[in-house]
Write an enzyme that holds these catalytic residues in place. Structure first.
Site, PDB file in Angstrom:
ATOM      1  N   TYR A   1       0.838  -1.200   0.000  1.00 57.10           N
ATOM      2  CA  TYR A   1       0.000   0.000   0.000  1.00 57.10           C
ATOM      3  C   TYR A   1       0.873   1.249   0.000  1.00 57.10           C
ATOM      4  O   TYR A   1       0.657   2.178  -0.786  1.00 57.10           O
ATOM      5  CB  TYR A   1      -0.906  -0.028   1.225  1.00 57.10           C
ATOM      6  CG  TYR A   1      -1.814   1.165   1.379  1.00 57.10           C
ATOM      7  CD1 TYR A   1      -2.831   1.405   0.467  1.00 57.10           C
ATOM      8  CD2 TYR A   1      -1.664   2.049   2.450  1.00 57.10           C
ATOM      9  CE1 TYR A   1      -3.682   2.496   0.609  1.00 57.10           C
ATOM     10  CE2 TYR A   1      -2.508   3.138   2.604  1.00 57.10           C
ATOM     11  CZ  TYR A   1      -3.505   3.361   1.683  1.00 57.10           C
ATOM     12  OH  TYR A   1      -4.343   4.441   1.827  1.00 57.10           O
TER      13      TYR A   1
ATOM     14  N   LYS B   1       1.278   4.054  -3.018  1.00 55.66           N
ATOM     15  CA  LYS B   1       0.910   5.449  -2.772  1.00 55.66           C
ATOM     16  C   LYS B   1       2.088   6.383  -3.030  1.00 55.66           C
ATOM     17  O   LYS B   1       1.911   7.518  -3.497  1.00 55.66           O
ATOM     18  CB  LYS B   1       0.402   5.613  -1.339  1.00 55.66           C
ATOM     19  CG  LYS B   1      -0.992   5.039  -1.105  1.00 55.66           C
ATOM     20  CD  LYS B   1      -2.062   5.814  -1.858  1.00 55.66           C
ATOM     21  CE  LYS B   1      -3.466   5.390  -1.464  1.00 55.66           C
ATOM     22  NZ  LYS B   1      -4.508   6.196  -2.124  1.00 55.66           N
TER      23      LYS B   1
END
EC number: 1.-.-.-
Length: 271
Positions: A168, A172
């Protein structure tokens, strides 16, 4: 009459953005969701009477569906868009509680999860921005906002020893770079691109966690307290969204906000 498109608008922060922005009847708020029927039911129950809300069905990884959503948006707004808010994201359960070294013991699953994280959190948003650019360029305010995470900040990762959710965070961080590239291209046209972390927010992500998994989350939160004694735990979606809106409202190209990656405080204070 400002117009907004919010992706991932069916729940969590996305639905809260719809709630807060639609409270002003002068705003036109368009939510992109995967399940239009269920979301429209939620809007009817919780936001009854707000005729300025429009829900469009589009999985952001489906290029043609997003393209159709752009056409539908143009019909609603008259061919313009003031704000595009990229809120939709893939938050993996596979990597939520373990370090990248531990996940490496399951190489196939790790690779698949990294690919999915990159597809949703980076590639889908790149297509989203490109498809909506004609409407943004025709708008008056011209702001494109991506919801990011403090976990994508290298200094924060080292300071707080943030080992969990590597896929994640990596995806990002890549999206933040994409934001910079878009701003570099469109700054001359008056379009502001920026990434904003909403902070640590209680969106129910850990509600099905095991005691062992929650112990890992608790360890991370303890690190937060060690470095920031004022940290009181996750904020509510309402408070977080209010802060994020304030940040983008106060941001401008002239102030140097373009291409930046900031917190819900408008700086590098992630908690």
């Amino acid at each position: 009459m400002p117009s907004y498109v919010i992706t991932g608008a069916s729940r969590g922060l996305g639905f809260e953005f719809v709630r807060q922005l639609s409270s002003d009847p002068n705003n036109t708020v368009i939510g992109l969701v995967r399940d239009k029927v269920t979301t429209e039911q939620a809007v009817a129950q919780e936001l009854a009477g707000r005729s300025n809300i429009h829900i469009l069905q589009a999985d952001i990884t489906d290029y043609e569906a997003v393209k159709d959503a752009v056409t539908a948006t143009a019909q609603i707004t008259g061919g313009v868009l003031d704000y595009l808010v990229a809120n939709a994201a893939y938050i993996s359960e596979f990597d939520a509680y373990d370090s990248i070294g531990v996940l490496g013991n399951s190489p196939k699953e790790l690779e698949e999860d990294l690919f999915k994280s990159f597809k949703v959190n980076v590639i889908a948003n790149v297509h989203l921005f490109n498809l909506y650019m004609p409407l943004i360029l025709a708008g008056n305010i011209k702001k494109v906002i991506a919801l990011s995470t403090g976990m994508a900040d290298l200094d924060s990762t080292n300071k707080f020893e943030l080992q969990v959710a590597p896929g994640y965070a990596i995806s990002k961080a890549a999206m933040n770079t994409a934001i910079g590239k878009f701003h570099a291209q469109y700054k001359k046209d008056g379009v502001l691109f920026m990434s904003i972390s909403p902070g640590v927010v209680d969106t129910g992500h850990y509600k099905n966690a095991t005691p062992e998994q929650m112990a890992k989350v608790g360890g991370m939160f303890q690190n937060f307290v060690t470095y920031n004694p004022d940290f009181k735990g996750p904020a509510s979606p309402e408070a977080s969204v209010k802060d994020v809106i304030s940040v983008w409202e106060n941001a401008s190209i002239e102030a140097g906000s373009g291409g930046s990656f900031v917190s819900h405080h408008g700086n590098k204070k992630w908690l």
